[in-house]
Design an enzyme around this catalytic site. Structure first.
Site, PDB file in Angstrom:
ATOM      1  N   CYS A  86       0.842  -1.210   0.000  1.00  0.00           N
ATOM      2  CA  CYS A  86       0.000   0.000   0.000  1.00  0.00           C
ATOM      3  C   CYS A  86       0.870   1.250   0.000  1.00  0.00           C
ATOM      4  O   CYS A  86       1.130   1.845   1.043  1.00  0.00           O
ATOM      5  CB  CYS A  86      -0.932   0.021   1.215  1.00  0.00           C
ATOM      6  SG  CYS A  86      -2.220  -1.220   1.160  1.00  0.00           S
ATOM      7  N   GLN A 290     -10.699 -10.092 -11.409  1.00  0.00           N
ATOM      8  CA  GLN A 290     -10.312  -8.882 -10.694  1.00  0.00           C
ATOM      9  C   GLN A 290     -10.321  -9.107  -9.186  1.00  0.00           C
ATOM     10  O   GLN A 290     -11.234  -9.746  -8.646  1.00  0.00           O
ATOM     11  CB  GLN A 290     -11.253  -7.736 -11.051  1.00  0.00           C
ATOM     12  CG  GLN A 290     -11.216  -7.340 -12.519  1.00  0.00           C
ATOM     13  CD  GLN A 290      -9.919  -6.643 -12.910  1.00  0.00           C
ATOM     14  OE1 GLN A 290      -9.002  -6.513 -12.117  1.00  0.00           O
ATOM     15  NE2 GLN A 290      -9.842  -6.194 -14.150  1.00  0.00           N
ATOM     16  N   GLU A 341     -10.228 -15.993 -26.281  1.00  0.00           N
ATOM     17  CA  GLU A 341      -9.272 -16.162 -25.184  1.00  0.00           C
ATOM     18  C   GLU A 341      -8.350 -17.334 -25.518  1.00  0.00           C
ATOM     19  O   GLU A 341      -8.809 -18.387 -25.969  1.00  0.00           O
ATOM     20  CB  GLU A 341     -10.019 -16.437 -23.874  1.00  0.00           C
ATOM     21  CG  GLU A 341      -9.172 -16.868 -22.709  1.00  0.00           C
ATOM     22  CD  GLU A 341      -8.046 -15.897 -22.365  1.00  0.00           C
ATOM     23  OE1 GLU A 341      -6.919 -16.357 -22.124  1.00  0.00           O
ATOM     24  OE2 GLU A 341      -8.315 -14.672 -22.345  1.00  0.00           O
ATOM     25  N   CYS A 417      -5.142  -1.502 -17.441  1.00  0.00           N
ATOM     26  CA  CYS A 417      -4.634  -1.335 -16.070  1.00  0.00           C
ATOM     27  C   CYS A 417      -3.284  -0.627 -16.064  1.00  0.00           C
ATOM     28  O   CYS A 417      -2.638  -0.532 -15.020  1.00  0.00           O
ATOM     29  CB  CYS A 417      -4.526  -2.691 -15.376  1.00  0.00           C
ATOM     30  SG  CYS A 417      -3.412  -3.842 -16.206  1.00  0.00           S
TER      31      CYS A 417
END
Length: 459
Positions: A86, A290, A341, A417
């Site tokens: 973090c 996710q 995919e 992302c």
């Protein structure tokens, strides 16, 4: 102060932090020379010790905060300063969102050189306990052989032994502590990365925001399932009501990859269930999904709403589809969804999810996206109203973007992302005549520098 070369830079300096880098470091400048400062917030005035010096920049660590930024707060996790997970927890959350918006704008402007609208970041619904996939490396102390489990210190492979992590559900901490305590009782050793020795390399936990069902994966340094690890797996299952299954993954290779190629389900189920867009998804040990389901749901609902407001029953191409999450979420508003995919396990799981959700209009293809694009153009000659691109961090190849342009009639929705590779790919699409309507950022990872983006592109 005049900086003729890096040797002129003192070992200690007082600096004012100007902005945040795309990797979460504070940026200060000394006569144009850039200094990246760990754990720094814009408007901090800090005393720093200079570390590695390069031709155009140096790295530094804070030795004293002389005047804190108005946005600097006390981290809610006592391990924030040593754990590398973090990076921004000492900055108030509202300001984190503003900084992330600036990160996206800087990347787009510096690479694209275009005045593209970047909207305000949509916050994560949860600031704490949002992380529903936990991957803890495991080691042991040298003398006492005590099991260590946690995240790595920033910029190292030294494990911070974490007993409590507020960004993940509390019962995950309890499972990890149980494994830490019980592993030695089964004569299971922690992994030594340098010697490539020891049994338990990682513990991976996948837990559902929908119903709290939890899957535990024990990653071991072995070519076969070890009986003592199998006994530990069964004991974990017996002791935690929300653990629906425990698996063992074999990873005997000298690699930084967490999971090996073989996973054996030892007890219970081999997947958890998650809910997005009112659809139930199965998520296994190796499934890409996710880690922040509530924020992910915001993204899927946003894309679904945008397409439904602008198209009437469109044909949609879902590229880099994973378990076809986008395709399944968009199936309600589409005439047809074609999903591509290359990972067979993901396609097989997508097929099960589609059947269980009684979806009839999703067509699955187990292929590399670029090869599928080429085949589609050369054989069927279909085109799609909307193409959804959701590539990995490295972005798309130019070849794939060219094919997407040829296959798409109206809009490309690019989900990224990585602001840098998004900007690179948008620049290429603009050069090919596309227009970027806008970029909508979403905060998928509170208290980190990471940011998810949805770019709407007109052909």
């Amino acid at each position: 102060m005049q900086i003729a070369n890096k040797k002129d830079i003192p070992e200690e300096l007082t600096l004012k932090i100007e902005k945040l880098s795309n990797l979460g470091y504070g940026i200060a400048k000394l006569d144009g020379y850039v200094i990246f400062v760990e754990n720094a917030c814009p408007n901090d005035v800090v005393k720093v010790r200079i570390g590695k010096k390069n031709k155009n920049y140096a790295n530094a660590k804070i030795t004293e905060i002389i005047q804190p930024s108005e946005h600097r707060i006390k981290p809610f996790c006592p391990m924030q300063n040593v754990c590398g997970a973090c990076q921004l927890q000492f900055i108030d959350y509202k300001y984190q969102l503003e900084l992330k918006e600036e990160i996206v704008k800087d990347a787009i402007h510096s690479i694209c050189g275009e005045d593209i609208q970047v909207r305000n970041v949509i916050a994560s619904p949860q600031e704490k306990a949002y992380r529903h996939k936990i991957q803890y490396p495991i080691s042991e102390t040298k003398d006492s052989k005590r099991i260590l489990a946690g995240y790595y210190k920033q910029g190292s492979h030294d494990i911070v032994n974490i007993k409590y992590c507020p960004i993940q559900p509390q019962y995950c901490d309890e499972i990890i502590e149980f494994i830490r305590t019980e592993a030695p009782n089964f004569k299971i050793s922690g992994y030594n990365e340098k010697k490539h020795a020891g049994d338990l390399r990682h513990v991976v936990i996948r837990t559902s925001a929908y119903n709290k069902s939890t899957l535990v994966v024990l990653v071991i340094n072995s070519i076969k399932v070890l009986e003592n690890v199998k006994k530990l797996a069964k004991k974990i299952y017996e002791n935690f009501e929300n653990v629906v299954g425990v698996s063992i993954n074999l990873n005997p290779n000298k690699t930084n990859l967490i999971l090996g190629k073989e996973t054996e389900n030892i007890v219970g189920e081999s997947y958890i269930e998650e809910k997005l867009c009112d659809k139930i998804f199965k998520v296994g040990a190796e499934t890409f999904f996710q880690v922040n389901p509530t924020s992910a749901n915001n993204i899927f609902e946003y894309v679904k709403s945008y397409i439904s407001e602008n198209f009437n029953k469109p044909t949609i191409l879902d590229a880099y589809a994973g378990i076809t999450t986008f395709g399944i979420c968009l199936s309600d508003i589409a005439q047809k969804v074609v999903s591509v995919e290359e990972v067979k396990a993901s396609v097989d799981l997508a097929s099960k999810i589609i059947k269980e959700n009684h979806i009839k209009n999703v067509e699955l293809h187990n292929m590399d996206a670029g090869k599928f694009f080429e085949k589609e153009l050369n054989t069927k000659g279909r085109s799609f109203d909307v193409t959804v691109l959701d590539p990995p961090r490295k972005g798309c190849t130019q070849e794939s973007l060219d094919y997407a342009l040829k296959l798409t009639k109206n809009k490309i929705v690019y989900v990224s992302c990585n602001p840098a590779t998004l900007a690179r790919d948008l620049k290429y699409l603009i050069e090919k005549g596309c227009k970027v309507d806008y970029i909508q950022p979403f905060d998928m990872f509170p208290h980190t520098y990471h940011i998810e983006n949805v770019a709407i592109i007109s052909l």
